[in-house]
Write an enzyme that holds these catalytic residues in place. Structure first.
Site, PDB file in Angstrom:
ATOM      1  N   LYS A  79       0.825  -1.138   0.052  1.00 18.28           N
ATOM      2  CA  LYS A  79      -0.135   0.066  -0.043  1.00 18.28           C
ATOM      3  C   LYS A  79       0.820   1.207  -0.107  1.00 18.28           C
ATOM      4  O   LYS A  79       2.211   1.220   0.512  1.00 18.28           O
ATOM      5  CB  LYS A  79      -0.873  -0.002   1.298  1.00 18.28           C
ATOM      6  CG  LYS A  79      -2.131   0.956   1.067  1.00 18.28           C
ATOM      7  CD  LYS A  79      -3.084   0.145   0.362  1.00 18.28           C
ATOM      8  CE  LYS A  79      -4.487   1.270   0.161  1.00 18.28           C
ATOM      9  NZ  LYS A  79      -5.565   0.590  -0.440  1.00 18.28           N
ATOM     10  N   GLY A 172     -26.927   1.176  -0.094  1.00 21.32           N
ATOM     11  CA  GLY A 172     -25.816   2.034  -1.121  1.00 21.32           C
ATOM     12  C   GLY A 172     -26.044   1.358  -2.474  1.00 21.32           C
ATOM     13  O   GLY A 172     -25.634   0.447  -2.946  1.00 21.32           O
ATOM     14  N   VAL A 173     -26.615   2.448  -3.252  1.00 25.64           N
ATOM     15  CA  VAL A 173     -26.703   2.020  -4.858  1.00 25.64           C
ATOM     16  C   VAL A 173     -25.624   2.864  -5.640  1.00 25.64           C
ATOM     17  O   VAL A 173     -26.282   3.424  -6.462  1.00 25.64           O
ATOM     18  CB  VAL A 173     -28.141   2.207  -5.121  1.00 25.64           C
ATOM     19  CG1 VAL A 173     -29.146   0.891  -4.728  1.00 25.64           C
ATOM     20  CG2 VAL A 173     -28.855   3.175  -4.995  1.00 25.64           C
ATOM     21  N   GLY A 174     -24.582   2.777  -5.147  1.00 22.55           N
ATOM     22  CA  GLY A 174     -23.585   3.457  -5.955  1.00 22.55           C
ATOM     23  C   GLY A 174     -22.879   2.514  -7.037  1.00 22.55           C
ATOM     24  O   GLY A 174     -23.555   1.555  -7.786  1.00 22.55           O
ATOM     25  N   ASN A 175     -21.684   2.617  -7.301  1.00 21.31           N
ATOM     26  CA  ASN A 175     -21.057   1.848  -8.361  1.00 21.31           C
ATOM     27  C   ASN A 175     -21.437   0.299  -8.336  1.00 21.31           C
ATOM     28  O   ASN A 175     -21.804  -0.409  -9.078  1.00 21.31           O
ATOM     29  CB  ASN A 175     -19.544   1.917  -8.335  1.00 21.31           C
ATOM     30  CG  ASN A 175     -19.244   3.641  -8.992  1.00 21.31           C
ATOM     31  OD1 ASN A 175     -19.864   3.911  -9.822  1.00 21.31           O
ATOM     32  ND2 ASN A 175     -18.212   4.178  -8.347  1.00 21.31           N
TER      33      ASN A 175
END
Ligand code: NAD
Length: 342
Positions: A79, A172-175
């Site tokens: 990371k 959550g209806v995001g990507n």
């Protein structure tokens, strides 16, 4: 540009970089490369302290080792983190970060919290180690949602509940949640959608003939499957009881760090709620990005994503047999793959 190696037990390499001319203050952590070169995003965050920054990069790089191992990818965990406010994220700073990545080598990095696709493009001009660029592997959320779909199916198969008899709530209806909703809308008995953005939620529900659920009272709705696709720590001491009370049988979603603390896994097990470990079920994104390095075919990549379902089944079976929570079992299997290769 001044680089300093920090000796951290359990990590292969941790390097701190300070660059006066660009203002870059960053750390790259390579946790483990037993399975292959490290891969992991580059996070830009206005960390309060240097210690917060170090702790974050150590935690996130280790998590990537486990995620890649469970996804069966020939990669290890790493990371990058940059300590900066968004307004300090100049072209010069991004180019300096790319130069830092080049100097360390051993790690492929790209988009993460605080870093946009445009930022990634700037870094890509300076380093071949930057992945996840627009014109290559494309939007990772598509494969992430496909992986969640197969993971969810594996959980339902495990308890013998067909999807057509199942009521599913997506938070959550995001990507990722949005793609998942499209995929399951026709297949499940009833779909409930919940999003803080009311218009987005209502539009998605209308298009998919789904119902909506008030985000403030999400656990007052009744459902069999909870699919967290928004934010972390949604499964906590308070919500776990509510999930049990509404009759939730399965938790399977894309969000990272779903459990507020690991011990919640034991409570879920006691309640008989099947939990698909987050970093296993949401590995479609890293699988998608990995293809830029491995050049694997679309078929092979899809096979890897579908295999998330088989991995979830393996975890559920061992969890039952060994009487341990699924999050604990996932870590055990990951460590077997990382450390007991032979
Ligand atoms: P996104 O930003 O596209 O969508 C998140 C949605 O959740 C937004 O519409 C937002 O309004 C909504 N939301 C936020 N808080 C909410 C709340 N309290 N209640 C209801 N809705 C809420 O994000 P995404 O790309 O779909 O990612 C979602 C989660 O999945 C994140 O935790 C992310 O780290 C994780 N994840 C994403 C990918 C990927 O490929 N995009 C891969 C692995 C993991």
């Amino acid at each position: 540009m001044r680089l300093k190696d920090l000796k951290i037990p359990g990590y292969e390499r941790v390097v701190k970089c300070e660059d006066e001319s660009s203002g870059l203050n960053a750390i790259i952590a390579i946790h483990n490369t037993n399975l292959g070169p490290a891969i992991g995003g580059c996070r830009v965050w206005n960390y309060k302290t240097e210690e917060d920054m170090l702790n974050d990069v150590l935690r996130l790089s280790k998590a990537m080792t486990y995620k890649c191992a469970m996804a069966g990818l020939p990669f290890g965990g790493g990371k990058c983190v940059i300590k900066a406010k968004q307004k300090e994220k100049t072209k010069k700073l991004l180019e300096a970060m790319a130069e830092f990545v080049n100097k360390v080598g051993q790690i492929y990095t790209g988009e993460d919290v605080g870093l946009t696709m445009d930022d990634v493009e700037i870094m890509r001009q300076k380093s071949k180690y930057i992945v996840g660029v627009k014109d290559k592997s494309g939007d990772p959320s598509v494969l992430t949602s496909i992986g969640v779909y197969y993971g969810m199916k594996a959980c339902l198969d495990f308890i013998g509940l067909p999807m057509e008899k199942t009521k599913i709530l997506i938070q959550g209806v995001g990507n990722t949640g949005g793609n998942l909703a499209k995929r399951i809308a026709q297949e499940c008995k009833e779909l409930l959608l919940c999003d803080l953005k009311e218009e987005k939620m209502n539009d998605a529900a209308k298009n998919l003939k789904a119902k909506t659920c008030d985000p403030k009272n999400i656990f007052e709705c009744k459902f069999d499957v909870f699919s967290p696709c928004a934010l972390g720590k949604v499964i906590n001491k308070k919500s776990v009881k509510k999930l049990y009370n509404v009759g939730c049988k399965v938790i399977a979603g894309s969000a990272n760090n779903q459990l507020s603390i690991d011990i919640i896994g034991y409570i879920l097990k006691n309640y008989g709620i099947i939990y698909a470990p987050d970093y296993v079920i949401n590995a479609g994104g890293v699988i998608s990005v990995s293809r830029e390095i491995t050049n694997e075919s679309d078929e092979k990549i899809l096979e890897r994503v579908k295999n998330i379902g088989n991995t979830i089944t393996e975890i559920l079976e061992r969890s039952k047999k060994e009487n341990l929570p699924t999050n604990v079992i996932a870590n055990i299997i990951a460590e077997e793959r990382i450390y007991d290769k032979n």
